[in-house]
Design an enzyme around this catalytic site. Structure first.
Site, short mmCIF file in Angstrom:
data_model
loop_
_atom_site.label_atom_id
_atom_site.label_comp_id
_atom_site.label_asym_id
_atom_site.label_seq_id
_atom_site.Cartn_x
_atom_site.Cartn_y
_atom_site.Cartn_z
N GLY A 51 63.51 19.29 9.16
CA GLY A 51 64.69 18.67 9.74
C GLY A 51 65.44 19.65 10.61
N TYR A 52 64.93 19.93 11.78
CA TYR A 52 65.58 20.85 12.73
C TYR A 52 66.14 20.07 13.93
CZ TYR A 52 64.28 25.48 10.81
OH TYR A 52 64.18 26.61 10.05
N SER A 53 65.24 19.53 14.76
CA SER A 53 65.66 18.91 16.03
C SER A 53 66.52 17.67 15.79
CB SER A 53 64.44 18.52 16.86
OG SER A 53 63.72 19.67 17.27
N GLU A 62 56.30 29.79 12.05
CA GLU A 62 55.78 28.58 12.69
C GLU A 62 55.10 28.92 14.01
OE1 GLU A 62 57.25 24.23 14.44
OE2 GLU A 62 58.74 25.66 13.68
N ASN A 122 58.23 26.23 25.52
CA ASN A 122 57.71 27.48 26.09
C ASN A 122 58.69 28.15 27.04
OD1 ASN A 122 55.47 26.98 24.58
ND2 ASN A 122 54.02 26.89 26.30
N GLU A 123 59.56 27.35 27.68
CA GLU A 123 60.58 27.94 28.55
C GLU A 123 61.55 28.78 27.71
OE1 GLU A 123 58.78 24.51 30.56
OE2 GLU A 123 59.64 24.80 28.56
#
Length: 395
Positions: free
Chosen positions: A127-129, A244, A381-382
């Site tokens: 539960g991050y984003s 991760e 990736n940015e």
């Protein structure tokens, strides 16, 4: 520098191969080899087999029930599992929340959660984003207010992978609005069966239900489910993301897929020859193999760092995901026009219709669609390039 495996490491590889040959169930092997969707029961059954062998968590130390393998042995094990057709183990429990609990959790939390992660009894999700808080994770708004011996959680998480199967979720929640945004975040462990939690499916481009939205409506979470200190969750979150992102290098999975791609190229017609004889295709294949070899060596360098995965894990995340995307794009090209006729239901063994083209054509487009997300999740990736510029290069 000697890049060859030692005799002891080669002996370990043979031991793993024998175990996989004798113990990986045929129905699981065939399903994974055909790129069919692994289900919850299959994944948990395989985890139980590994657990009974003492190999349930390749990266865990012996003190917590792991085999205590070296980084090289871990890579060998993962590579052989991928080549044999074993389903991927549950990273959210084994590689993400478990290291956080081992490092920052108290003894009661270690005794309560780690054995059930290792055995596969508990299925964890992340539960991050949130909507509006993905790459800018520090702007998350899911709120946890302490009321006596509980936190009351309200908010929403999104892109929750396999949340429909999970009975536990580790969450970043806001417990303070004072100071910098990063300073008011805490790390909570939440039982998914708690009243007030709703899971809504998100269907992806490949027709798969892999990700979800999770809603929290006055969800009561015991205070003892707080990991570490209140408002220190950002520190634990960065620690978890290092593990991760290292895992997202996916060296074993990509090596297995590289072998599959080479097999396709050796059979796929290309005019009056086979595709592997096409010089331009062979050059692209060789370039990918070189890049994957370089990635493997870099993973070993990170894993053998006594300080654990740091900002250099961002390099692994970028290269691993870019190589994965390039690999599945090349599979699409190798299969040819048949790959365009993607039918999600044809991935199931009881599909009544006829499949299009070769067996490799059936999942090719779906895999390609699915892999587009690699460069976004785990921190885009940015964002990883910004981390490298600031924390590795010091710019």
């Amino acid at each position: 520098m000697d890049l060859n495996y030692t005799p002891e490491q080669e002996a370990f590889r043979e031991e793993v191969r024998r175990f996989l040959k004798d113990n990986l169930p045929k129905d699981i092997r065939e399903r994974v080899k055909k790129r069919l969707r692994p289900d919850k029961a299959m994944t948990q059954r395989w985890q139980k087999i590994l657990f009974d062998k003492g190999w349930g968590a390749s990266t865990w130390p012996r003190e917590y029930g792991g085999p205590g393998w070296s980084p090289v042995e871990q890579l060998i094990f993962e590579e052989e599992c991928a080549l044999a057709g074993a389903p991927r183990q549950l990273d959210f429990g084994l590689r993400m929340v478990a290291p956080v609990i081992m490092t920052f959790g108290n003894e009661e939390q270690k005794e309560r959660y780690l054995p059930r992660i290792l055995s596969g009894e508990d299925w964890w999700c992340q539960g991050y984003s949130e909507p509006g808080a993905g790459s800018d994770l520090a702007s998350l708004k899911t709120r946890a207010v302490r009321e006596g011996d509980h936190y009351v959680v309200n908010g929403q998480k999104t892109w929750t992978t396999l949340g429909q199967h999970a009975n536990w979720i580790f969450c970043l929640v806001r417990t303070s609005n004072e100071g910098k945004p990063q300073e008011g975040i805490s790390f909570l462990l939440i039982d998914m069966n708690t009243p007030g939690i709703e899971v809504r499916p998100i269907t992806m481009l490949d027709g798969e239900h892999e990700i979800n939205e999770v809603y929290f409506d006055n969800v009561k979470v015991p205070v003892e489910n707080l990991v570490g200190e209140e408002n220190k969750g950002w520190t634990y979150a960065k620690f978890l993301l290092g593990h991760e992102r290292t895992g997202l290098a996916n060296v074993g999975q990509w090596k297995a897929m590289m072998k599959r791609l080479r097999d396709i190229a050796e059979e796929q017609p290309d005019g009056d020859r086979v595709l592997i004889e096409n010089t331009r295709f062979r050059d692209r294949l060789a370039q990918l193999e070189i890049e994957l070899c370089a990635l493997e060596l870099t993973v070993l360098r990170v894993l053998t760092d006594e300080n654990g995965p740091g900002p250099q894990a961002s390099i692994l995340k970028i290269r691993g995901t870019e190589i994965g995307q390039a690999l599945f794009e090349l599979v699409m090209e190798a299969v040819g026009p048949d790959a365009l006729a993607y039918i999600p239901d044809a991935l199931e063994p009881d599909y009544p219709g006829s499949r299009v083209g070769s067996p490799d054509a059936t999942p090719a487009a779906g895999d390609y669609f699915n892999m587009r997300k690699l460069s976004i999740f785990g921190g885009s990736n940015e964002i990883q390039r910004n981390i490298i510029a600031q924390r590795v290069l010091g710019l």
